[in-house]
Design an enzyme around this catalytic site. Structure first.
Site, PDB file in Angstrom:
ATOM      1  CG  HIS A  75      -1.971  -1.008   1.225  1.00  0.00           C
ATOM      2  ND1 HIS A  75      -2.937  -1.077   2.189  1.00  0.00           N
ATOM      3  CD2 HIS A  75      -2.240  -2.005   0.351  1.00  0.00           C
ATOM      4  CE1 HIS A  75      -3.775  -2.071   1.906  1.00  0.00           C
ATOM      5  NE2 HIS A  75      -3.356  -2.655   0.802  1.00  0.00           N
ATOM      6  CE1 TYR A 202      -5.838   3.079  11.676  1.00  0.00           C
ATOM      7  CE2 TYR A 202      -5.075   3.358   9.418  1.00  0.00           C
ATOM      8  CZ  TYR A 202      -4.943   2.774  10.667  1.00  0.00           C
ATOM      9  OH  TYR A 202      -3.933   1.882  10.897  1.00  0.00           O
ATOM     10  CE1 TYR A 386      -1.183   3.617  10.089  1.00  0.00           C
ATOM     11  CE2 TYR A 386       0.131   2.317   8.573  1.00  0.00           C
ATOM     12  CZ  TYR A 386      -1.010   2.487   9.325  1.00  0.00           C
ATOM     13  OH  TYR A 386      -1.975   1.511   9.310  1.00  0.00           O
TER      14      TYR A 386
END
Ligand code: FAD
Ligand code: PHB
Length: 392
Positions: A75, A202, A386
């Site tokens: 991703h 999210y 992240y």
């Protein structure tokens, strides 16, 4: 009592214990992994799913990348969704790094296979395990098939997770505990449904947080914020889908595909750290030393980071006779860990509905999400955390 001897005795065959054993083996260091559960149990346990770039690089550079490269999903970024709109954060463009969706139990299967193919020892179904003498000559005792065993070793890797025995075996007064619990939990499902988004979503809503994730081109993984003492029996599949669709559907009509629920469960949320992560020759790694709420997708990656540091320190000891890296193990890990704790807490705070929140807090959270999805500086900050902060 049957006696065994190895260089490093490792308690727990989770990501931390198995990867530690694998990394040590590549350095020519012998270890024995001792696990309370069966092989099929650990290979079927559904947990985390997102690998940082550093974890992926480590898997590849240590010969574990083949199946991951074939089956995982790469991703570029994630979506943050609020006020009914999805906003894309492109980690690749912001940091040059990606994330990879590959289930924790697939990592476990790859590690178990690699260890067994190299004649590594993983002892499953070990009961009544205890650790002792870790201030001088460490031993691990356990029972298997009615026999009692004692493993003498130079070091113990305490990789037995949050509920393991290693951390509680450290004498009282040695460890400082830092902890925060959250007034919510996550109800998670695996569903037989093709993911309707190529990347994770999210979502913040005034009904609570929801997360859209996936495991494969035909399996979707979804979570919704619920109360911490929620009884899963009160959540029929229909109720779960209704709530997920209400939270996740966006104004442009995007929604997850609905399908049969394959598995469901509730996960508690906590932040937890012990300092130091070592006592004598017992080294704690992964969930045995710290827990993060899952909102930053960090749990498994932290476990892998700890044992990367630990294996280097142990290898330096056997090669050069130096204890310097061993002595620095805890502070090296903790410096990075606290930044990951901060990130996981921040993502959790920003994306969840707090019982105590009033309209001011709601507006403030929306403003924060607006900022994080519109300022390049803020997006880059989220992205670099992240995809994974560098190891020292
Ligand atoms: P573990 O994976 O817990 O491994 C510890 C091992 O030690 C286990 O195999 C256990 O059986 C064994 N063990 C325990 N006690 C003993 C004993 N006395 N003797 C011998 N062996 C013992 N993270 C995310 O990022 N996203 C998620 O969605 C997510 N979901 C999770 C769901 C659950 C139910 C749990 C518990 C964790 C979840 N996590 C998630 C966190 C992530 O999975 C962990 O951070 C990760 O597993 C840590 O790896 P570890 O090797 O340190 O510990
Ligand atoms: C998952 O796919 O299980 C997952 C993804 C991202 C998270 C937590 C869990 O933050």
């Amino acid at each position: 009592m049957k006696k065994l001897r190895t260089q490093v005795g490792i308690v727990g065959a989770g990501p931390a214990g198995l990867m530690l054993s694998h990394l040590l083996h590549l350095e020519g260091i012998e270890s024995i992994v001792i696990e309370a559960q069966s092989r099929s149990h650990i290979e079927g346990r559904v947990r985390a799913g997102v690998l940082e770039q550093g974890t992926v690089d480590l898997m590849r550079s240590t010969g574990l990348g083949e199946r991951m490269d074939r089956e995982s999903l790469r991703h570029r970024g994630v979506y943050l969704s609020f006020d009914g709109n999805r906003h894309h954060l492109d980690f690749r463009e912001l940091t040059g790094k990606c994330i990879t969706v590959y289930a924790q139990h697939e990592v476990i299967k790859d590690l178990v296979r690699a260890r067994l193919e190299a004649d590594g020892q993983i002892l499953f179904d070990a009961k009544h395990l205890s650790v002792a003498n870790f201030e001088s000559a460490p031993v691990i005792r356990y029972q298997q098939d009615g026999e009692t065993y004692e493993v003498a070793c130079d070091f113990i890797g305490g990789c037995d997770g949050f509920h393991g025995v290693c951390r509680p075996s450290i004498p009282e007064g040695v460890l400082n505990v830092f902890e925060r619990t959250y007034p919510f939990a996550w109800l998670g499902i695996l569903a037989e449904a093709a993911p309707s988004s190529e990347e994770l979503v999210y979502t913040y809503t005034d009904r609570g947080f929801a997360l859209f994730s996936m495991r494969s081109p035909s399996v979707t993984r979804l979570y919704l914020q619920c109360s911490p003492n929620e009884d899963i029996r009160n959540w029929s599949d229909d109720r779960i889908w209704k709530e997920l669709l209400q939270r996740l559907t966006t104004k442009d009509g995007w929604a997850p595909n609905v399908g049969p629920v394959l598995q469901k469960g509730i996960t508690d949320m906590r932040s937890f750290v012990v300092e130091p992560m070592q006592h004598g020759r017992l080294f704690l790694a992964g969930d045995a030393a710290h827990i993060v709420p899952p909102t930053g997708a960090k749990g498994m990656n932290l476990a892998i980071a700890d044992v990367t540091v630990l294996s280097r320190a142990i290898s330096n000891f056997y090669r050069n006779g130096s204890e310097d890296l061993l002595a620095a193990y805890s502070s090296t890990c903790l410096r990075r860990l606290w930044k990951v704790q901060r990130f996981s807490w921040w993502m959790t705070a920003m994306l969840h509905h707090w019982e105590t929140q009033n309209e001011f807090d709601h507006r403030r959270q929306l403003a924060e999400l607006d900022y994080v999805t519109s300022s390049r500086a803020a997006m880059t900050s989220l992205a670099e955390n992240y995809v994974g902060l560098p190891l020292e």
